[in-house]
Design a protein around this motif. Structure first.
Motif, mmCIF file in Angstrom:
data_model
loop_
_atom_site.group_PDB
_atom_site.id
_atom_site.type_symbol
_atom_site.label_atom_id
_atom_site.label_comp_id
_atom_site.label_asym_id
_atom_site.label_seq_id
_atom_site.Cartn_x
_atom_site.Cartn_y
_atom_site.Cartn_z
ATOM 1 N N SER A 1 0.807 -1.222 0.000
ATOM 2 C CA SER A 1 0.000 0.000 0.000
ATOM 3 C C SER A 1 0.840 1.273 0.000
ATOM 4 O O SER A 1 0.565 2.200 -0.760
ATOM 5 C CB SER A 1 -0.938 -0.018 1.194
ATOM 6 N N ILE A 2 1.883 1.299 0.842
ATOM 7 C CA ILE A 2 2.686 2.514 0.937
ATOM 8 C C ILE A 2 3.311 2.841 -0.423
ATOM 9 O O ILE A 2 3.207 3.967 -0.924
ATOM 10 C CB ILE A 2 3.819 2.320 1.968
ATOM 11 N N TYR A 3 3.909 1.813 -1.052
ATOM 12 C CA TYR A 3 4.544 2.036 -2.349
ATOM 13 C C TYR A 3 3.516 2.450 -3.396
ATOM 14 O O TYR A 3 3.760 3.311 -4.229
ATOM 15 C CB TYR A 3 5.237 0.763 -2.841
ATOM 16 N N ALA A 4 2.353 1.788 -3.346
ATOM 17 C CA ALA A 4 1.344 2.050 -4.377
ATOM 18 C C ALA A 4 0.855 3.489 -4.284
ATOM 19 O O ALA A 4 0.671 4.158 -5.302
ATOM 20 C CB ALA A 4 0.185 1.074 -4.221
ATOM 21 N N ILE A 5 0.652 3.965 -3.068
ATOM 22 C CA ILE A 5 0.152 5.340 -2.925
ATOM 23 C C ILE A 5 1.181 6.329 -3.465
ATOM 24 O O ILE A 5 0.849 7.279 -4.172
ATOM 25 C CB ILE A 5 -0.203 5.618 -1.450
ATOM 26 N N ILE A 6 2.448 6.085 -3.170
ATOM 27 C CA ILE A 6 3.481 6.972 -3.716
ATOM 28 C C ILE A 6 3.499 6.867 -5.236
ATOM 29 O O ILE A 6 3.618 7.876 -5.934
ATOM 30 C CB ILE A 6 4.870 6.571 -3.175
ATOM 31 N N ALA B 1 1.516 8.735 2.331
ATOM 32 C CA ALA B 1 2.204 7.463 2.498
ATOM 33 C C ALA B 1 3.143 7.527 3.703
ATOM 34 O O ALA B 1 3.260 6.571 4.470
ATOM 35 C CB ALA B 1 2.981 7.106 1.240
ATOM 36 N N GLY B 2 3.803 8.682 3.870
ATOM 37 C CA GLY B 2 4.722 8.841 4.996
ATOM 38 C C GLY B 2 3.997 8.736 6.327
ATOM 39 O O GLY B 2 4.482 8.093 7.269
ATOM 40 N N VAL B 3 2.834 9.366 6.407
ATOM 41 C CA VAL B 3 2.051 9.299 7.637
ATOM 42 C C VAL B 3 1.637 7.858 7.912
ATOM 43 O O VAL B 3 1.764 7.360 9.038
ATOM 44 C CB VAL B 3 0.797 10.209 7.524
ATOM 45 N N LEU B 4 1.169 7.183 6.858
ATOM 46 C CA LEU B 4 0.748 5.787 7.033
ATOM 47 C C LEU B 4 1.918 4.923 7.473
ATOM 48 O O LEU B 4 1.779 4.051 8.336
ATOM 49 C CB LEU B 4 0.165 5.245 5.722
ATOM 50 N N LEU B 5 3.085 5.190 6.888
ATOM 51 C CA LEU B 5 4.260 4.407 7.239
ATOM 52 C C LEU B 5 4.608 4.620 8.712
ATOM 53 O O LEU B 5 4.821 3.665 9.464
ATOM 54 C CB LEU B 5 5.427 4.801 6.340
ATOM 55 N N TYR C 1 12.621 5.046 -2.127
ATOM 56 C CA TYR C 1 11.269 4.743 -2.619
ATOM 57 C C TYR C 1 10.994 5.399 -3.962
ATOM 58 O O TYR C 1 10.124 4.976 -4.695
ATOM 59 C CB TYR C 1 10.205 5.194 -1.617
ATOM 60 N N GLU C 2 11.745 6.497 -4.261
ATOM 61 C CA GLU C 2 11.455 7.203 -5.519
ATOM 62 C C GLU C 2 11.655 6.273 -6.724
ATOM 63 O O GLU C 2 10.817 6.222 -7.617
ATOM 64 C CB GLU C 2 12.296 8.475 -5.658
ATOM 65 N N LEU C 3 12.743 5.522 -6.690
ATOM 66 C CA LEU C 3 12.986 4.629 -7.826
ATOM 67 C C LEU C 3 11.929 3.530 -7.900
ATOM 68 O O LEU C 3 11.478 3.151 -8.976
ATOM 69 C CB LEU C 3 14.387 4.014 -7.750
ATOM 70 N N GLN C 4 11.536 3.044 -6.737
ATOM 71 C CA GLN C 4 10.507 2.003 -6.721
ATOM 72 C C GLN C 4 9.205 2.527 -7.290
ATOM 73 O O GLN C 4 8.496 1.830 -8.021
ATOM 74 C CB GLN C 4 10.256 1.540 -5.291
ATOM 75 N N ALA C 5 8.871 3.768 -6.932
ATOM 76 C CA ALA C 5 7.611 4.340 -7.415
ATOM 77 C C ALA C 5 7.668 4.535 -8.924
ATOM 78 O O ALA C 5 6.706 4.230 -9.636
ATOM 79 C CB ALA C 5 7.343 5.670 -6.714
ATOM 80 N N ILE C 6 8.801 5.024 -9.406
ATOM 81 C CA ILE C 6 8.914 5.236 -10.848
ATOM 82 C C ILE C 6 8.842 3.888 -11.552
ATOM 83 O O ILE C 6 8.156 3.726 -12.561
ATOM 84 C CB ILE C 6 10.232 5.971 -11.178
ATOM 85 N N ALA C 7 9.537 2.907 -10.978
ATOM 86 C CA ALA C 7 9.517 1.576 -11.582
ATOM 87 C C ALA C 7 8.092 1.040 -11.638
ATOM 88 O O ALA C 7 7.670 0.483 -12.651
ATOM 89 C CB ALA C 7 10.409 0.626 -10.796
ATOM 90 N N ALA C 8 7.348 1.219 -10.567
ATOM 91 C CA ALA C 8 5.966 0.731 -10.552
ATOM 92 C C ALA C 8 5.175 1.358 -11.693
ATOM 93 O O ALA C 8 4.443 0.672 -12.407
ATOM 94 C CB ALA C 8 5.306 1.044 -9.212
ATOM 95 N N CYS C 9 5.340 2.659 -11.870
ATOM 96 C CA CYS C 9 4.606 3.342 -12.949
ATOM 97 C C CYS C 9 4.985 2.756 -14.302
ATOM 98 O O CYS C 9 4.116 2.483 -15.134
ATOM 99 C CB CYS C 9 4.909 4.839 -12.945
ATOM 100 N N VAL C 10 6.280 2.579 -14.524
ATOM 101 C CA VAL C 10 6.717 2.122 -15.837
ATOM 102 C C VAL C 10 6.284 0.676 -16.067
ATOM 103 O O VAL C 10 5.825 0.312 -17.152
ATOM 104 C CB VAL C 10 8.244 2.292 -15.998
#
Ligand SMILES: Nc1ncnc2c1ncn2[C@@H]1O[C@H](COP(=O)(O)OP(=O)(O)OP(=O)(O)O)[C@@H](O)[C@H]1O
Ligand SMILES: Nc1ncnc2c1ncn2[C@@H]1O[C@H](COP(=O)(O)OP(=O)(O)OP(=O)(O)O)[C@@H](O)[C@H]1O
Ligand SMILES: [Mg+2]
Ligand SMILES: [Mg+2]
Lengths: 503, 353, 318, 353
Positions: free
Chosen positions: B75-80, B254-258, B273-282
């Motif tokens: 969830s945290i990653y997905a929201i970001i 996401a930070g608050v939830l974390l 997390y920035e790279l993970q979020a970008i990766a998820a989008c791509v």
């Protein structure tokens, strides 16, 4: 075997997913002839050319260059080395690179991989001088050149290749009469040297001026290949469109009304003198002028696309907000820009969205799109424009050049603007479609809009407009009445040579 | 988003020669099954394939506990990722989201820390969200108004926000946090954890905003061609500002939830997390060149990565090998998508980044 | 254990430090962003204030960034520090920089992690030994639950760090002494991401139904384990031993989700490091090797006053 | 690479109306002073400004020792950045360079490790370079042939290479390394350390390749518009393959140098360097949309970041504040460049990433 065709195609087919762009097309181009390729927008002309140049792979059919069969999978480099040169419809120069690098791209003068800069410069200068650009610094970056110059550079590149076949896909859309005439002379000279030329244009008189034979395509199928002399404009149009076009230009319209658009002392960046101009409701005003005379700059400034140094734009007597295009659009002004790809289309988005984007507020409430409304709205805007497409949700990039232009006309038609500024609205549009666009413009004017049309194609201005303003060196040099003026009159007014007469 | 199946052979020029089928009702806006297998919703088949493989390979994958774990982890990653998607759609990139996660977490944690005299939980959360949105807005101003490259702007913000987080906490963990605060992430409704619900809520809301609102259309327009969009009357600057601000806001959320999940305000949380979020989008089908991608895709992308991690631990894969395997599987996932969707010949180098 | 060395660093150690007021001493930690290193810096600041030396406090952004640490040492040489207190990220990689510093007459005290080249002194825990203590405690816990042959998860913060490898080596050895059948069956690496750590421990509890224990090798791993064990309500059936004393870990010990933590004294490292550095500058010889050891703390002694300062060391500021 | 200073306001259509100055001899290809102040060589004024400020603020900045330090510190990043630049010029991105640094380092270290029976140093170095180039080539194949998005491809490779590094070493540091190996980075010529020399050599060589060879022009052409480039006969695939392979090769070279400098094969080394390398390129004027940037720019970008770090320590700035300050200064550096070069109104969102 003296007359072996430079290139010949037999039974060529090409489909893009569900679209059949070419179906069983034959074509032979002989040395020393100018062979015209005619057809409506989306008929498959550009596709045919791409197959000739190896930019696209044909699905079926034979392709021979000088009698030699070409492999089914062809690369542009192979086609070029076989002697096929092309000026593409959409500019294909690399903007970040210099003119000389663009001219020599793919065949740099080099020694063991190291560039020979002096020779590159010489080659570039020689190529540029063939299109009258001898003065252009070959080390200028292409991004800094205006569109017309880019087109000339592109032509220079092909002329410099010493190809056996030179293909021109609508080379004059960005050129003015003078440059276009000079280009036709160049083409004749090429023909006389024995080069084969394949020429695509939507300007009839150009085809008649230089064409020896003409091949007509309709919906991807071959209609006929005949000598140009056997055609009149009417029969050619008939062959292309499959119907007769009674009159290209719309007839009389109801008279004009109140002043709708007024430029009061407007001074765009680069203009030394302020411009005053007014356009009435129902009136179509043409803006004529040479390339770079400042017509586009004037329109852009009036639309808030570029800053205004001074002056005011009034719509219905009220000052319009020209601080941004959005503000101008809200004040009832619309601008169709001249460069579709860079400042018109959103290429990756669907046709539907491209049409709807400028007027999306009209089909939404509280910022939420209304279900079903978008499609209706878009269909209404495109009505009568005969846009040829697969599905509204296809990306606009899948449309042929002319059809892309039509979607932009539809975009501005959809806004319900009071004032429309159209910069080269029929760029790359076929005869039939031109008639459609002219009709739509006339309808819009008849509905009370004030319309300003910039065009480098004088017959169009003379046929369509109520009044023509001639722009010369960023000034309004004078007005011409289309009912009386000839092309020569307008050109005369537009040319700097005669400037002293004006004073 | 073309619907190849249902469009008849794209026919002739409008009205005259062939009659086009009447424009169908605006159903193309409604999510249909065929959409799921379209590159626009990239990754769903891959997601299903991985899930299927895992449920065969382990007994524990399809247990309620594990799916609950999965929801919490992803969830945290997905929201970001959903916030990041917005910026990516405008042809930008937001490298600051990881640091904003950390900053918002410690802001909320610090605010509720002193159990007596600490701010009420709701207020602390709002404060953290405001901080995140403000960081995003600053990014937006630098990009949209000062026209600086998004990569550099958000890289700078990444350092600034992390530095601020460390300063604020002196590099220490803020804890213990009161139960009302940890309840945000800890609770569950109908047996499904709050985190999972919130992730779904954010995705659905953003999907709706992007598909059904004028603003959503503007986001795609700006990403496709900012100049064309401007000349079409799209308010480019406000759109960019809103995209960056929302990215910051969602990262802060996401930070608050974390922080709530961990019961700690950890100053280093969110790192990377920035790279993970970008990766998820791509992985979910977005293109770094803008105008391509969906909220659902971002969620799916986050789930794909989450599943690989979850599966790795369930199967007890050696962590070194796991790292390699995840890399390979991401390549396979996107590669498979590409081959399937790649009927139309794309250009090398022009391939969506 | 060396419990004797704990507690507030004896002010008496300042004996060999006369005349050092105003000396420039740089303290370089492995990283700056964790409780542990902040405690060490706090200790250094206290010593700096006590001795009146001019301190520079530095550290790379992450413990894996050895190159940046080398640069920091080089920069300290350039800015004219008289002594450097260094918690090295590698036992050999900083040798070159340290040698260069010492050639220029700069005194170097290493803390936490020893290096293979010469220095004026070392203060730090032997990680293999500390790991061994952890293994022994794990065995006791497992035996008490009747699972002396249980499966153990190794929750690790990063791959490729010598200290962590040492802890695991020690742990295995300590475990094997009395519980030869117990075994570490899986390692999960969380890259110091707490969220990931929680997820991994959660997954392992789900994936290994007969999991008996968790060994967490630093504060992130420990906190993650505590959180996951609490989320799963598995405190009773799992034996959890963790390194370090993050407040969250201490809380975990109090609530039972962690059974025991191994605690070093970073505040002491920092204080003593600066003191020894000052001694070297003043010309006296500090102890070559000082191992304050690590203590195992569990629920029974977590609230004992003698550990209060250890578990909640003075903060940097104030 | 326009010479703003000497070119008059880009004038009329093809020289018709205004006379353009006569074409100058082919000197525009030669580096002139005015180039230095052009966005193409972005950052040089900023670099000078920072250096000037530092030499005023500290006594120690302009000392030989410190400049030597600076060269050593920056060289590794600069070499990676120059490789990264190539990929960026093709409108790609290479996230795997950090991991390749680590991999090549441990490959070289492992190869020379056993002092008896270990491979000769030169062979070990070559082996490491081959491994790096191979990793890059795989990236290139996936991007150029399978047309996958560079971001995902290199993200996958980032995980794979790091995993391989850890597997190879079992997560342990490889040491001690023989003196012949550590001498590579440790030595110096004319009092300037080898590292500094190598950094300059790599930059000059790459600058020369990009400016003076046909291949260099092809790299820019592919980044400008891959399809147009293809149509003009540019061998797009080979160009992409070579760019990615060279990026891998230079990252591997940096990895060898790092291992030599540290005297260790450290499996985690290089972590996070990818973002630093990309940042260096962008600070130095490169655009993530391709075709814009120079090797000298990448070097300057690396130096700017290096100077900020170096200056921070010299001034004894608190590390948390330093992190914030570097973020702010990067923003100011690029912002200032942008304002200066931004006479021609660029579009928001279209701003070079
Ligand atoms: N890449 C593509 N994907 C899908 N359809 C395409 C693609 N390229 C062309 N088409 C379709 O093929 C048909 C022929 O297009 P083509 O560009 O050859 O027309 P044209 O005769 O050159 O038209 P114009 O005069 O407008 O330039 C059109 O229906 C067009 O929509
Ligand atoms: N990108 C550019 N960079 C520099 N100068 C430009 C650029 N675009 C246009 N110009 C210059 O601005 C002037 C006016 O151009 P503008 O396009 O307004 O002329 P125009 O009369 O509309 O001609 P056209 O028919 O080509 O559109 C010309 O001198 C042209 O050279
Ligand atoms: Mg065409
Ligand atoms: Mg114009």
């Amino acid at each position: 075997m003296a007359d072996t065709a430079v290139i010949s195609l037999r039974g060529v087919r090409k489909t893009y997913r569900a679209v059949t762009a070419l179906d069983g097309v034959d074509l032979e181009v002989l040395p020393g002839e100018v062979h015209c390729l005619a057809g409506e927008n989306g008929a498959g002309k550009s596709t045919l050319i791409k197959i000739l140049t190896g930019a696209e792979t044909r699905d079926a059919g034979e392709y021979l260059v000088s009698g030699e069969p070409m492999r089914p999978v062809l690369t542009p480099a192979v086609a070029r080395d076989a002697g096929v040169g092309v000026v593409y419809q959409e500019l294909s120069l690399l903007p970040e690179l210099t003119v000389s690098a663009n001219l020599c791209m793919g065949r740099f003068p080099s020694r063991a991989g190291f560039r020979d800069l002096r020779r590159q410069r010489e080659m570039a200068t020689a190529m540029l001088s063939r299109v009258g650009l001898a003065e252009l610094d070959p080390e200028t970056r292409v991004a800094e050149l205006p569109t017309a110059t880019r087109q000339l550079v592109e032509i220079a590149r092909v002329l410099g290749q010493n190809a056996k076949l030179v293909i021109f896909d609508e080379p004059t859309t960005a050129l003015s009469e003078q440059e276009a005439a000079a280009l036709l002379d160049r083409i004749r000279a090429l023909r006389d040297e024995g080069v084969a030329v394949l020429y695509v244009s939507h300007r009839m008189e150009e085809m008649f001026a230089i064409g020896d034979r003409v091949t007509v395509l309709r919906d991807g199928r071959l209609v006929a290949t005949e000598p140009m002399a056997g055609h009149t404009e009417d029969t050619l149009v008939q062959a292309m469109v499959g119907r007769t076009i009674e009159s290209l230009y719309p007839g009389e319209r109801a008279g004009t009304g109140q002043v709708r658009l007024e430029l009061r002392g407007v001074r765009p960046v680069g203009f030394d003198e302020p411009v005053d101009l007014s356009v009435r409701s129902g009136e179509i005003l043409g803006l004529a002028g040479l390339l770079g005379s400042g017509r586009s700059e004037l329109l852009r400034a009036a639309f808030g696309a570029d800053p205004l140094l001074a002056g005011q734009v009034l719509v219905d007597g009220r000052p319009a907000d020209t601080s941004s295009p959005r503000a101008a659009a809200r004040s009832g002004i619309g601008l169709l820009t001249e460069d579709r790809k860079e400042s018109g289309l959103m290429l990756g988005l669907s046709i539907e969205k491209n049409v709807a984007m400028a007027s999306i507020g009209a089909v939404s409430s509280f910022g939420v799109l209304r279900r079903g409304k978008v499609r209706e709205h878009v269909a209404a805007a495109a009505d009568g424009l005969r846009v040829k497409f697969g599905d509204w949700t296809d990306p606009v990039s899948s449309l042929s050049g002319g059809n892309q232009q039509k979607t932009l006309v539809a975009r501005w038609r959809a806004t319900g603007a009071k004032v429309l500024l159209l910069d080269e609205p029929t760029k790359g549009v076929d005869v039939g479609a031109k008639a459609d666009i002219y009709r739509v413009i006339a309808e819009l004017a008849a509905a009370g809009l004030a319309v300003v049309v910039v065009s480098s194609y004088l017959p169009e201005l003379l046929g369509l407009c109520d009044r023509i303003a001639v722009v010369r060196q960023r000034r309004i040099a004078g007005f011409a009445d289309p009912a009386e003026a000839t092309e020569e009159d307008v050109l005369h007014l537009a040319s700097p040579v005669t400037a002293q007469e004006a004073s | 988003m073309t619907d190849v199946a249902s469009a008849p052979a794209p026919s002739a020029a409008g009205g005259k020669r062939k009659r086009r089928p009447r424009p169908r009702p605006a159903d193309s806006e409604i999510l249909r099954l065929s959409h799921l297998f379209d590159r626009g919703f990239g990754g769903i088949p891959v997601l299903l394939a991985i899930a299927f493989a895992l449920s065969l390979a382990t007994d524990s994958f399809l247990t309620g506990t594990n799916l609950d774990n999965l929801g919490r982890q992803v969830s945290i990653y997905a929201i970001i990722a959903v916030g990041q998607l917005l910026v990516i759609l405008t042809a930008g990139i937001d490298l600051s989201v990881g640091s904003v996660v950390g900053l918002a977490g410690v802001v909320a944690a610090t605010a509720v820390f002193e159990t007596s005299g600490g701010l009420p939980v709701a207020l602390a959360v709002v404060l953290a969200l405001v901080v995140g949105a403000a960081a995003g807005l600053i990014n937006g101003v630098l990009v949209a108004v000062l026209r600086m490259p998004p990569f550099i702007v958000t890289l700078g913000m990444m350092g600034i926000a992390r530095g601020a987080t460390l300063l604020l906490t002196d590099g220490r963990t803020v804890q213990p946090l009161p139960a009302e605060f940890t309840a945000i992430a800890g609770g569950s409704v109908f047996g499904v954890s709050n985190l999972t619900w919130l992730m779904l809520l954010v995705t659905v809301l953003m999907a709706w905003l992007l598909r059904r609102t004028v603003w959503g259309q503007y986001v795609y327009a700006v990403g496709s061609n900012a100049e064309s969009a401007r000349l079409t009357g799209v308010p480019v600057r406000p759109v960019l500002l809103s995209a960056y601000a929302l990215s910051g806001l969602l990262a802060a959320f996401a930070g608050v939830l974390l922080a709530s999940r961990l019961g700690n305000g950890v100053p280093t949380s969110g790192t990377g997390y920035e790279l993970q979020a970008i990766a998820a989008c791509v992985i979910g089908g977005a293109s770094l060149f803008g105008a391509k991608g969906t909220a659902l895709g971002a969620l799916v992308g986050a789930l794909v990565v989450g599943l690989l991690n979850n599966g790795g631990t369930l199967l007890g894969v050696d962590p070194f090998w796991l790292q390699i395997a995840i890399g390979v599987l991401i390549l396979i996932a996107v590669g498979a998508e590409n081959l399937r969707g790649g009927g139309k010949s794309r250009l090398p180098g022009m391939a969506a980044r | 254990g060396g419990k004797a060395a704990f507690g507030p660093a004896a002010e008496g150690t300042g004996s060999g430090t006369s005349g050092v007021a105003g000396t420039r001493i740089d303290v370089i930690t492995k990283a700056t962003d964790s409780e542990f290193w902040q405690s060490m810096l706090a200790g250094s600041e206290r010593a700096g204030a006590d001795l009146g030396v001019e301190l520079g406090l530095f550290g790379p952004t992450s413990e894996t960034d050895i190159d940046q640490q080398v640069s920091l040492v080089e920069n300290s040489i350039a800015r004219g520090a008289k002594a450097i207190v260094l918690a090295s990220n590698s036992s050999t990689a900083l040798n070159g920089a340290v040698d260069r510093a010492r050639q220029q007459g700069i005194k170097v005290i290493t803390v936490d992690n020893s290096i293979t080249t010469a220095s004026e002194g070392f203060i730090g825990t032997d990680n293999v030994k500390a790991g061994q203590q952890a293994g022994q405690r794990m065995c006791e816990l497992l035996t008490a639950q009747g699972k002396a042959a249980g499966k153990i998860l190794h929750e690790s913060s990063t791959s490729g760090q010598q200290v962590l490898a040492d802890r695991l080596t020690g742990f295995r050895a300590g475990l094997a002494e009395k519980c030869p059948q117990a075994a570490v069956v899986q390692t999960a690496v969380n890259d110091n991401d707490l969220n990931k750590a929680v997820g991994q421990v959660n997954d392992a509890i789900t994936g290994i139904p007969d999991l008996a224990g968790i060994f967490a090798d630093n504060n992130t791993s420990g906190t993650g384990a505590a959180r996951a064990v609490a989320e799963r309500g598995a405190a009773d059936r799992l034996a959890v031993v963790a390194f370090d004393s993050d407040p969250a870990e201490v809380e975990g010990v109090r609530t039972g989700s962690i059974d025991a933590i191994l605690v070093q004294n970073p505040f002491f490292f920092g204080y003593q490091g600066v003191v020894e550095a000052a001694m070297s500058v003043a010309g006296s010889t500090p102890p070559v090797d000082l191992d304050p050891g690590a203590v195992v703390i569990d629920k029974s002694d977590v609230d004992k006053p003698e550990y209060a300062q250890l578990l909640d060391p003075p903060k940097t500021k104030g």
